[in-house]
Motif scaffolding. Structure first.
Motif, short mmCIF file in Angstrom:
data_model
loop_
_atom_site.label_atom_id
_atom_site.label_comp_id
_atom_site.label_asym_id
_atom_site.label_seq_id
_atom_site.Cartn_x
_atom_site.Cartn_y
_atom_site.Cartn_z
N ALA A 1 -20.76 55.05 10.12
CA ALA A 1 -20.13 54.00 9.32
C ALA A 1 -18.76 53.64 9.87
O ALA A 1 -18.40 52.46 9.99
CB ALA A 1 -20.03 54.44 7.87
N ALA B 1 -19.21 51.80 13.12
CA ALA B 1 -19.68 50.44 12.88
C ALA B 1 -18.53 49.54 12.45
O ALA B 1 -18.39 48.41 12.93
CB ALA B 1 -20.78 50.44 11.83
N ALA B 2 -17.69 50.04 11.55
CA ALA B 2 -16.54 49.26 11.11
C ALA B 2 -15.61 48.95 12.28
O ALA B 2 -15.12 47.82 12.43
CB ALA B 2 -15.80 50.00 10.01
N ARG C 1 -21.36 44.95 10.55
CA ARG C 1 -21.31 45.05 9.10
C ARG C 1 -22.60 45.64 8.49
O ARG C 1 -22.54 46.29 7.46
CB ARG C 1 -21.05 43.69 8.47
CG ARG C 1 -19.67 43.11 8.79
CD ARG C 1 -19.32 42.01 7.81
NE ARG C 1 -19.40 42.46 6.42
CZ ARG C 1 -18.44 43.13 5.79
NH1 ARG C 1 -17.32 43.44 6.42
NH2 ARG C 1 -18.60 43.49 4.52
N ARG C 2 -23.73 45.40 9.12
CA ARG C 2 -25.01 45.78 8.50
C ARG C 2 -25.33 47.24 8.81
O ARG C 2 -25.34 47.66 9.97
CB ARG C 2 -26.12 44.87 9.02
CG ARG C 2 -27.43 44.98 8.24
CD ARG C 2 -27.31 44.25 6.91
NE ARG C 2 -28.61 44.19 6.24
CZ ARG C 2 -28.96 44.98 5.21
NH1 ARG C 2 -28.12 45.88 4.74
NH2 ARG C 2 -30.16 44.85 4.66
N TYR C 3 -25.61 48.01 7.77
CA TYR C 3 -25.85 49.46 7.90
C TYR C 3 -26.99 49.83 6.97
O TYR C 3 -26.93 49.58 5.77
CB TYR C 3 -24.58 50.21 7.51
CG TYR C 3 -24.58 51.72 7.73
CD1 TYR C 3 -25.52 52.55 7.13
CD2 TYR C 3 -23.59 52.31 8.49
CE1 TYR C 3 -25.50 53.92 7.31
CE2 TYR C 3 -23.56 53.70 8.69
CZ TYR C 3 -24.52 54.49 8.09
OH TYR C 3 -24.49 55.85 8.28
N LEU D 1 -20.56 55.75 2.07
CA LEU D 1 -20.97 54.43 2.55
C LEU D 1 -20.58 53.35 1.55
O LEU D 1 -20.11 52.27 1.93
CB LEU D 1 -22.48 54.44 2.79
CG LEU D 1 -23.06 53.26 3.56
CD1 LEU D 1 -22.37 53.07 4.90
CD2 LEU D 1 -24.56 53.47 3.76
N ARG E 1 -17.03 52.03 1.78
CA ARG E 1 -16.64 51.28 2.97
C ARG E 1 -17.07 49.81 2.85
O ARG E 1 -18.05 49.50 2.18
CB ARG E 1 -17.24 51.93 4.22
CG ARG E 1 -16.46 53.19 4.61
CD ARG E 1 -17.25 54.13 5.47
NE ARG E 1 -16.40 55.20 5.98
CZ ARG E 1 -16.02 56.26 5.26
NH1 ARG E 1 -16.40 56.37 4.00
NH2 ARG E 1 -15.25 57.20 5.80
N ASP E 2 -16.32 48.97 3.52
CA ASP E 2 -16.58 47.53 3.45
C ASP E 2 -17.64 47.16 4.47
O ASP E 2 -17.37 46.57 5.52
CB ASP E 2 -15.28 46.76 3.72
CG ASP E 2 -15.47 45.25 3.59
OD1 ASP E 2 -16.42 44.84 2.90
OD2 ASP E 2 -14.68 44.50 4.19
N LEU E 3 -18.89 47.55 4.14
CA LEU E 3 -20.03 47.28 5.00
C LEU E 3 -21.14 46.67 4.16
O LEU E 3 -21.19 46.87 2.93
CB LEU E 3 -20.54 48.55 5.67
CG LEU E 3 -19.59 49.25 6.65
CD1 LEU E 3 -20.14 50.61 7.04
CD2 LEU E 3 -19.37 48.40 7.90
N ASP E 4 -22.04 45.95 4.80
CA ASP E 4 -23.22 45.41 4.11
C ASP E 4 -24.33 46.45 4.22
O ASP E 4 -25.20 46.38 5.10
CB ASP E 4 -23.65 44.09 4.76
CG ASP E 4 -22.57 43.01 4.64
OD1 ASP E 4 -21.85 43.03 3.63
OD2 ASP E 4 -22.47 42.18 5.55
N SER E 5 -24.28 47.41 3.34
CA SER E 5 -25.15 48.58 3.48
C SER E 5 -26.31 48.54 2.50
O SER E 5 -26.20 48.03 1.39
CB SER E 5 -24.35 49.87 3.28
OG SER E 5 -23.74 49.87 2.00
#
Length: 221
Positions: A97, A100-101, A106-108, A142, A145-149
């Motif tokens: 994660a 990736a950031a 963004r996609r996880y 996860l 975090r600022d992710l599209d998970s």
């Protein structure tokens, strides 16, 4: 799509690589054992040789440059103790994660487990309890975090041939599911950005994979 898969030699990961490669995507398998490189390349994936228990996010991040998504499909595996459940099932998931950031991906997708998200019941085997706690901690990290998970919690995994039909959603009864079908669901989740932010449980069922993913997004709209 370029999809980087952590735990690239795992049973779900290899199935995922083959599905992605067959449709013209570019899977990248992160493996820690040089002896596994030929296997993942035969699946149609490019190989990255890194031990996620030994590197930092800054070392991993360059391998994620240009990726459309990352998938965490690693696991400490049978026979591992409580320490490695934490270092792999939690620590490596968090590492991915952070990398990736740093790489702007963004996609996880996180392959978690049925039973995660709650304290294991009393009497649960010590190592399995550690595994579930590690998965829960990875999920929580996860979400922070600022992710599209998207978090996927499959039930007991089998090597039975896939059926192409599943049960997918929240609050569904735990049940076994073929690894073939888990991989197919991961592909469908990658194709559906509206699944970002969802935590979905998965078992064998009667609904075609594409329809099950579509229904999951509609229930959350």
């Amino acid at each position: 799509m370029r999809i980087v898969i952590a735990g690239g030699h795992g049973k779900i990961a290899r199935r995922l690589s083959r599905l992605l490669a067959a449709r013209g995507d570019a899977p990248v398998a992160v493996v820690r054992n040089a002896a596994h490189v030929a296997d993942v390349e035969a699946d149609g994936a490019a190989a990255v040789l890194l031990d996620l228990e030994q590197v930092g996010a800054a070392e991993l991040a360059p391998h994620l440059d240009g990726a459309d998504a990352v998938v965490f499909a690693a696991g400490a595996g049978p026979g591992s103790g409580t320490a490695r459940k934490d270092s792999v099932d939690r620590g490596a998931a968090v590492l991915l994660a952070d990398a990736a950031a740093a790489a702007g991906v963004r996609r996880y997708l996180l392959v978690s487990s049925a039973g995660a998200g709650a304290e294991p019941p009393a009497g649960t085997d010590e190592v399995f309890a550690a595994y579930l706690r590690a998965k829960t901690a990875a999920e929580e990290a996860l979400r922070d975090r600022d992710l599209d998970s998207t978090i996927l919690r499959p039930g007991a995994l089998t090597d039975d041939p896939g059926t192409g039909h599943v049960r997918l959603g929240t609050g569904i009864p735990h049940g076994a599911v073929p690894r073939d079908d888990v991989a197919a669901v991961l592909v469908a989740l990658l194709d559906e950005p509206r699944t970002a932010g969802l935590t979905l449980e998965l078992s064998g069922g009667a609904v075609p994979v594409a329809a099950a993913v579509a229904a999951a997004t509609e229930r959350e709209d």
